[in-house]
Design an enzyme around this catalytic site. Structure first.
Site, PDB file in Angstrom:
ATOM      1  N   CYS A  87     -10.016  -6.324   1.792  1.00 44.58           N
ATOM      2  CA  CYS A  87     -10.475  -5.018   2.371  1.00 44.58           C
ATOM      3  C   CYS A  87     -12.084  -4.848   1.997  1.00 44.58           C
ATOM      4  CB  CYS A  87      -9.698  -4.087   1.695  1.00 44.58           C
ATOM      5  SG  CYS A  87      -8.102  -4.398   1.179  1.00 44.58           S
ATOM      6  N   SER A 114       0.777  -1.232   0.097  1.00 43.44           N
ATOM      7  CA  SER A 114      -0.030   0.139  -0.221  1.00 43.44           C
ATOM      8  C   SER A 114       0.886   1.295  -0.113  1.00 43.44           C
ATOM      9  CB  SER A 114      -1.174   0.064   1.253  1.00 43.44           C
ATOM     10  OG  SER A 114      -1.887  -1.061   1.273  1.00 43.44           O
TER      11      SER A 114
END
Ligand SMILES: *Cc1c(COP(=O)(O)O)cnc(C)c1O
Length: 395
Positions: free
Chosen positions: A324, A71
């Site tokens: 997620c 990320s």
């Protein structure tokens, strides 16, 4: 039987990675920024890890920046290219609808700041077309970002072709290679990649460590400010043990790539063949352009979440989308982007297998999934309506 079939979400740490990192948690705990010899042991370990990672993707060691994960590397790559573009008056960014949220949310943030973002749709096979990238390019395009392999459906994108196109047009090209690294060959030079993100925990290194590759000459913007670590581009005392483990795991994965693939493909193909026998099921994503281990299917008339919970009861760890998105009731943005209707996208299952899985485990999945699907269908009002012809079958 316990079956871990969610390797696209995370993997176990390999023996090689653990053995490599342990000395840097115990006897060699020095800070690489310290000048005494004890700290320099850590500095040397970092340098060696940088060389190993560079070699695995055909980069130069100085082009490797260690981060806290995929990320962060995606964030820094995209923000850097956007800032560099803006300094030249270029504020147009091209990416795709089915990127990971680390990419999509960074682009959304930049859009709020005044950048214009074009998100390309993958075709129904889950593959982005070169012509579509070409058609989206404008004189003010500052970045093209296309993921190497999709994390939900496993489809692989024409990275070398997009890289060549971008290089010819002088546009920086970023790829989120988190699902590809350690599983498929990556050559940043041959593929004309300028910026690339990878993450250790997707190939048997620990969580919380990743890599940003930035080709020499790319100007990076700091996401984290502070000390001069990572050539001044990523502050913070290095995660020495994690970095050493990442390098060891990546080297091991790359050295054993062919043999791992040869082990995984028959297991994956058996899953596809057997689970496709379930009526009104559908395979998502082209099998022609695919990472070895990811299987994504939809089963009409059921909810993916219920399927996951029942598989969990049978000892099977799977996913219905990215980790997620799980927990939200919206269907996966990836499945919607390849044109699946909401009703179908809701009934999705992702099984992602690796070299640590066995054929016995695959057999357990093949035995369990059809039973659970029929059980859930028997309780489903939607399935009842489908059976009575009160609504049309979509798959
Ligand atoms: C897992 C994943 C990420 C995020 O990596 P982290 O190291 O967990 O931050 C980004 N992109 C893709 C495609 C992924 O699968």
């Amino acid at each position: 039987m316990f079956v871990y079939a969610d390797n696209a979400a995370t993997t176990s740490v390999s023996r090689a990675a653990l053995d490599a990192m342990l000395p840097y948690l115990t006897e060699n705990y020095g800070n690489p920024s310290s000048l005494y010899a004890f700290g320099q042991k850590a500095t040397e370990a970092l340098q060696e890890a940088r060389e190993t990672v560079a070699k695995c993707i055909n980069a130069e060691p100085r082009e490797i920046y260690f981060t806290s994960g995929g990320s962060e590397a995606d964030n820094q790559a995209i923000v850097s290219a956007a800032r560099a573009g803006a300094r030249k008056g270029k504020k147009h960014l091209i990416s795709t609808q089915f990127e990971h949220h680390a990419v999509l949310h960074t682009l959304a943030k930049l859009e709020k700041e005044g950048f214009e973002v074009t998100l390309l749709d993958p075709h129904a096979d889950g593959v982005i077309r070169l012509e579509d990238v070409e058609a989206a390019i404008r004189p003010d395009t500052a970045l093209v970002s296309v993921m190497f392999a999709n994390n939900e459906i496993g489809t692989v994108q024409p990275i070398a072709e997009i890289g060549a196109l971008c290089r010819a047009r002088g546009i920086p090209f970023h790829t989120d290679a988190v699902q590809a690294a350690g599983h498929m060959p990556i050559d940043v030079k041959a593929m004309n990649i300028d910026l690339l993100a990878l993450s250790g925990h997707k190939f048997h290194a620990p969580k919380g460590v990743g890599v940003l590759y930035a080709r020499r000459g790319m100007v990076l913007t700091n996401i984290i400010e502070g000390g001069a670590q990572e050539r001044g581009k990523r502050a913070g005392t290095e995660n020495v043990a994690g970095i050493v483990a990442l390098a060891a795991a990546l080297r091991e994965s790359c050295e054993h790539m062919e043999e791992n693939t040869a082990k995984i493909i028959p297991m994956r193909d058996k899953l596809f063949t057997e689970l496709s026998k379930i009526p009104h099921s559908k395979i998502n994503g082209s099998l022609e352009h695919h990472v070895p281990g990811t299987v994504n299917m939809c089963f009409e008339g059921i909810e993916g979440e219920s399927l996951l919970l029942m598989l969990d009861d049978q000892g099977i760890c799977a996913s219905s989308g990215s980790a997620c998105t799980s927990g939200s009731l919206d269907p996966s943005h990836v499945l919607l982007s390849i044109g699946l209707p909401h009703e179908v996208a809701h009934g999705s299952l992702r099984l992602s297998i690796g070299e640590y899985n066995s054929m016995e485990e695959i057999d357990h999945i093949i035995e369990t999934v059809p039973q659970v699907v029929s059980y859930l269908r028997n309780m489903s009002p939607v399935w009842d309506e489908l059976q009575k012809g009160q609504r049309p079958h979509l798959i």
